[in-house]
Motif scaffolding. Structure first.
Motif, PDB file in Angstrom:
ATOM      1  N   LEU A   6       0.843  -1.197   0.000  1.00 54.23           N
ATOM      2  CA  LEU A   6       0.000   0.000   0.000  1.00 54.23           C
ATOM      3  C   LEU A   6       0.879   1.249   0.000  1.00 54.23           C
ATOM      4  O   LEU A   6       1.746   1.417   0.856  1.00 54.23           O
ATOM      5  CB  LEU A   6      -0.913  -0.007   1.231  1.00 54.23           C
ATOM      6  CG  LEU A   6      -1.766   1.242   1.497  1.00 54.23           C
ATOM      7  CD1 LEU A   6      -2.673   1.532   0.323  1.00 54.23           C
ATOM      8  CD2 LEU A   6      -2.573   1.059   2.771  1.00 54.23           C
ATOM      9  N   ASN A   7       0.655   2.128  -0.980  1.00 52.83           N
ATOM     10  CA  ASN A   7       1.489   3.314  -1.122  1.00 52.83           C
ATOM     11  C   ASN A   7       0.622   4.553  -1.357  1.00 52.83           C
ATOM     12  O   ASN A   7      -0.345   4.516  -2.111  1.00 52.83           O
ATOM     13  CB  ASN A   7       2.454   3.137  -2.303  1.00 52.83           C
ATOM     14  CG  ASN A   7       3.411   4.305  -2.429  1.00 52.83           C
ATOM     15  OD1 ASN A   7       4.175   4.601  -1.515  1.00 52.83           O
ATOM     16  ND2 ASN A   7       3.368   4.987  -3.557  1.00 52.83           N
ATOM     17  N   ILE A   8       0.978   5.643  -0.681  1.00 47.49           N
ATOM     18  CA  ILE A   8       0.289   6.924  -0.846  1.00 47.49           C
ATOM     19  C   ILE A   8       1.296   7.945  -1.338  1.00 47.49           C
ATOM     20  O   ILE A   8       2.317   8.195  -0.684  1.00 47.49           O
ATOM     21  CB  ILE A   8      -0.344   7.405   0.482  1.00 47.49           C
ATOM     22  CG1 ILE A   8      -1.382   6.386   0.986  1.00 47.49           C
ATOM     23  CG2 ILE A   8      -0.975   8.775   0.304  1.00 47.49           C
ATOM     24  CD1 ILE A   8      -1.956   6.730   2.348  1.00 47.49           C
ATOM     25  N   ASP A   9       1.039   8.515  -2.508  1.00 46.42           N
ATOM     26  CA  ASP A   9       1.916   9.525  -3.100  1.00 46.42           C
ATOM     27  C   ASP A   9       1.062  10.726  -3.477  1.00 46.42           C
ATOM     28  O   ASP A   9       0.478  10.778  -4.555  1.00 46.42           O
ATOM     29  CB  ASP A   9       2.628   8.949  -4.332  1.00 46.42           C
ATOM     30  CG  ASP A   9       3.628   9.930  -4.930  1.00 46.42           C
ATOM     31  OD1 ASP A   9       3.869  10.985  -4.305  1.00 46.42           O
ATOM     32  OD2 ASP A   9       4.166   9.644  -6.014  1.00 46.42           O
ATOM     33  N   GLY A  10       0.987  11.698  -2.557  1.00 46.70           N
ATOM     34  CA  GLY A  10       0.078  12.821  -2.761  1.00 46.70           C
ATOM     35  C   GLY A  10      -1.356  12.334  -2.707  1.00 46.70           C
ATOM     36  O   GLY A  10      -1.780  11.734  -1.717  1.00 46.70           O
ATOM     37  N   LYS A  11      -2.111  12.543  -3.785  1.00 48.98           N
ATOM     38  CA  LYS A  11      -3.492  12.057  -3.846  1.00 48.98           C
ATOM     39  C   LYS A  11      -3.590  10.682  -4.492  1.00 48.98           C
ATOM     40  O   LYS A  11      -4.662  10.082  -4.539  1.00 48.98           O
ATOM     41  CB  LYS A  11      -4.359  13.046  -4.635  1.00 48.98           C
ATOM     42  CG  LYS A  11      -4.588  14.365  -3.908  1.00 48.98           C
ATOM     43  CD  LYS A  11      -5.552  15.247  -4.684  1.00 48.98           C
ATOM     44  CE  LYS A  11      -5.824  16.548  -3.929  1.00 48.98           C
ATOM     45  NZ  LYS A  11      -6.783  17.405  -4.649  1.00 48.98           N
ATOM     46  N   ARG A  12      -2.452  10.170  -4.975  1.00 50.30           N
ATOM     47  CA  ARG A  12      -2.451   8.877  -5.653  1.00 50.30           C
ATOM     48  C   ARG A  12      -2.277   7.744  -4.636  1.00 50.30           C
ATOM     49  O   ARG A  12      -1.346   7.754  -3.834  1.00 50.30           O
ATOM     50  CB  ARG A  12      -1.327   8.806  -6.692  1.00 50.30           C
ATOM     51  CG  ARG A  12      -1.330   7.536  -7.531  1.00 50.30           C
ATOM     52  CD  ARG A  12      -0.187   7.535  -8.535  1.00 50.30           C
ATOM     53  NE  ARG A  12      -0.288   6.426  -9.465  1.00 50.30           N
ATOM     54  CZ  ARG A  12       0.167   5.192  -9.206  1.00 50.30           C
ATOM     55  NH1 ARG A  12       0.752   4.934  -8.048  1.00 50.30           N
ATOM     56  NH2 ARG A  12       0.023   4.239 -10.109  1.00 50.30           N
ATOM     57  N   VAL A  13      -3.194   6.794  -4.680  1.00 54.36           N
ATOM     58  CA  VAL A  13      -3.140   5.616  -3.808  1.00 54.36           C
ATOM     59  C   VAL A  13      -3.038   4.368  -4.671  1.00 54.36           C
ATOM     60  O   VAL A  13      -3.768   4.218  -5.656  1.00 54.36           O
ATOM     61  CB  VAL A  13      -4.398   5.532  -2.905  1.00 54.36           C
ATOM     62  CG1 VAL A  13      -4.411   4.227  -2.122  1.00 54.36           C
ATOM     63  CG2 VAL A  13      -4.455   6.716  -1.965  1.00 54.36           C
ATOM     64  N   SER A  14      -2.122   3.477  -4.302  1.00 56.33           N
ATOM     65  CA  SER A  14      -1.973   2.215  -5.044  1.00 56.33           C
ATOM     66  C   SER A  14      -1.713   1.071  -4.083  1.00 56.33           C
ATOM     67  O   SER A  14      -1.139   1.263  -3.009  1.00 56.33           O
ATOM     68  CB  SER A  14      -0.819   2.315  -6.056  1.00 56.33           C
ATOM     69  OG  SER A  14       0.405   2.537  -5.390  1.00 56.33           O
ATOM     70  N   PHE A  15      -2.156  -0.125  -4.463  1.00 55.30           N
ATOM     71  CA  PHE A  15      -1.917  -1.331  -3.669  1.00 55.30           C
ATOM     72  C   PHE A  15      -2.271  -2.541  -4.514  1.00 55.30           C
ATOM     73  O   PHE A  15      -2.789  -2.419  -5.631  1.00 55.30           O
ATOM     74  CB  PHE A  15      -2.734  -1.330  -2.362  1.00 55.30           C
ATOM     75  CG  PHE A  15      -4.209  -1.144  -2.544  1.00 55.30           C
ATOM     76  CD1 PHE A  15      -5.044  -2.219  -2.822  1.00 55.30           C
ATOM     77  CD2 PHE A  15      -4.767   0.123  -2.438  1.00 55.30           C
ATOM     78  CE1 PHE A  15      -6.405  -2.047  -2.992  1.00 55.30           C
ATOM     79  CE2 PHE A  15      -6.137   0.308  -2.601  1.00 55.30           C
ATOM     80  CZ  PHE A  15      -6.958  -0.785  -2.881  1.00 55.30           C
ATOM     81  N   SER A  16      -1.988  -3.725  -3.969  1.00 56.40           N
ATOM     82  CA  SER A  16      -2.289  -4.975  -4.668  1.00 56.40           C
ATOM     83  C   SER A  16      -3.303  -5.793  -3.878  1.00 56.40           C
ATOM     84  O   SER A  16      -3.290  -5.785  -2.640  1.00 56.40           O
ATOM     85  CB  SER A  16      -1.016  -5.808  -4.877  1.00 56.40           C
ATOM     86  OG  SER A  16      -0.075  -5.108  -5.652  1.00 56.40           O
TER      87      SER A  16
END
Length: 354
Positions: A32-42
Motif C-alpha cells: 500500500l502506497n500513498i503519493d500525494g493524492k495517488r493511492v496504489s496497492f495490490s
C-alpha cells in the motif's frame, strides 16, 4: 490521508465467497502506497480465474472514494496478483540465486542466529557460494557474530541503480539492518515499515551468483515471515528449537505456518539446539538442562527430517560473541555443522539425485 484510513475503508469490502472483508481475508498485500493524492496497492486472489476479481476491484475503488475522499486518484491503481504472478515475480528478484533457505524458530533465545551463521560458514567451507541475510529487523545479530560491527557498508551503481555491496567474511556474503541503524537504540517500526526495509536489503543489493542464500528470520510467525514467503521463492525452511516444551510448542506453530497450503514451503529439517551440557572436566557426563530428545519427538510427530542435536558448548557461544563462528575451525563442534550442511544439501536435491 493515512494508510490506516485506506485499510479501514477496505475493511468495508466483503469477499462474496466467504463473507469476510478483504483485509480480514488477507487479500490486501503489504505494498500500500500513498503519493500525494495517488493511492496504489495490490489485492491477492488465490485463483487466477476468480469470478469476483472485477467486482472486488470496483468495490474497493468506490469504497475508498466514498469513505476517505472523492479526490483520491485510485482508479486503475489496484493491481491484481495471483500465485502464478507472485511466483514469477519471486523468481525475478534473485535470478542468480539457486536456493533460498529460511531458518526460523517459534520463540527467541533458542540459538537460531547461531545456527544460521554456522550453517552458512559450513556451506562455504564445502565449496558453495553462500549469502546470508539478517532478517531479524528488531534484533540484528549477524554483524557481531561475524565480527564486522564497525565495518562500513558501501554502495555502487548497478544496472542504473545505486545498490549495497554485501560484506564478505569466512567466504559468506552478508547484509543486516544492523549495518544501517544504531544498534544501541530500540527500533520502533510498524510491521509494514520493517517488511519494506527487509525488501530493500534483498532487492537493493549486489548478491551476485549464489548456491545458497540463508535468511535468518526473526522469531515467531508475523508480518515479516509472511512478507518474505510472499516476496521470495523460498526453496526450503529449517526449524531450530531447544528440547524445552515451551520452545517445542512454538516450533510446532512455525512448522505449521510453512506447511500451510497457501505457503507450501518444504521443511528441510529440524535442529535441536542446547540438547545437553557436558562440562570439560567430566567429558562423559551429559546434563539435560532443557529436557531430553524433545526435538526428535517433534520431528517424528510432524514427519519432518531430524538434522542434529547440538550440545550446549562454551566454544559455540564464545565464537558467536567474538565474531569467530565455530564452523570456521577444525573442531568437533565444527564437524556438527558440517554434517548438518551436508544433510541440507542432500535434502534439497531431487529424489532422483539423492
Amino acid at each position: 490521508m493515512t494508510k490506516q484510513e485506506i485499510i479501514q475503508a477496505l475493511s468495508q469490502v466483503r469477499y462474496p465467497g466467504t463473507g469476510k472483508n478483504i483485509v480480514e481475508q488477507g487479500m490486501l498485500m503489504d505494498d500500500l502506497n500513498i503519493d500525494g493524492k495517488r493511492v496504489s496497492f495490490s489485492l491477492y486472489f488465490e485463483k487466477p480465474n476468480d469470478p469476483f476479481v472485477k467486482s472486488i476491484v470496483k468495490q474497493a475503488e468506490q469504497t475508498i472514494l466514498a469513505f476517505v475522499s472523492e479526490d483520491i486518484d485510485i482508479k486503475g491503481n489496484i493491481t491484481v496478483k495471483t500465485p502464478e504472478i507472485q511466483r514469477r515475480e519471486a523468481e525475478q528478484l534473485l535470478p542468480n540465486v539457486k536456493n533460498v533457505i529460511a531458518v526460523f524458530s517459534g520463540k527467541g533465545g533458542v540459538g537460531k542466529s547461531t545456527v544460521s551463521v554456522n550453517l552458512a560458514v559450513a556451506l562455504a567451507r564445502l565449496g558453495y557460494k553462500v549469502g546470508i541475510l539478517d532478517a531479524d529487523i528488531y534484533g540484528p545479530s549477524l554483524p557481531k557474530m561475524f565480527g564486522v560491527e564497525n565495518q562500513p557498508l558501501f554502495t555502487e551503481m548497478h544496472d542504473g541503480r545505486e545498490k549495497m555491496i554485501p560484506i564478505e567474511k569466512f567466504g559468506v556474503k552478508m547484509l543486516s539492518i544492523g549495518f544501517l541503524i544504531d544498534t544501541e537504540k530500540a527500533l520502533v517500526w510498524r510491521g509494514t515499515l520493517a517488511a519494506n526495509a527487509l525488501k530493500q536489503l534483498i532487492t537493493d543489493a549486489i548478491w551476485g551468483e549464489l548456491d545458497y542464500f540463508i535468511i535468518d528470520l526473526p522469531p515467531g510467525t508475523g508480518d515479516i515471515q509472511l512478507t518474505l514467503v510472499q516476496t521470495l521463492k523460498i526453496n526450503g525452511a529449517i526449524a531450530v528449537t531447544t528440547p524445552q516444551e515451551v520452545a517445542l510448542a512454538d516450533a510446532r506453530k512455525g512448522i505449521n505456518m510453512f506447511q500451510n497450503e497457501k505457503i507450501g514451503v518444504k521443511i528441510l529439517g529440524l535442529i535441536e539446539n542446547m540438547s545437553w551440557f557436558t562440562p570439560a572436566e567430566l567429558p562423559d557426563n551429559k546434563y539435560f538442562i532443557f529436557g531430553k530428545d524433545g526435538g526428535i519427538r517433534l520431528s517424528q510427530k510432524m514427519d519432518v527430517p531430524f538434522l542434529a542435536q547440538i550440545p550446549l558448548v562454551q566454544s559455540i557461544c564464545e565464537g558467536s560473541d567474538n565474531g569467530s563462528p565455530v564452523a570456521a575451525e577444525n573442531s568437533v563442534s565444527a564437524k556438527i555443522f558440517e554434517d548438518i550442511a551436508k544433510k541440507i544439501v542432500s535434502n534439497m536435491l531431487p529424489a532422483s539425485e539423492q
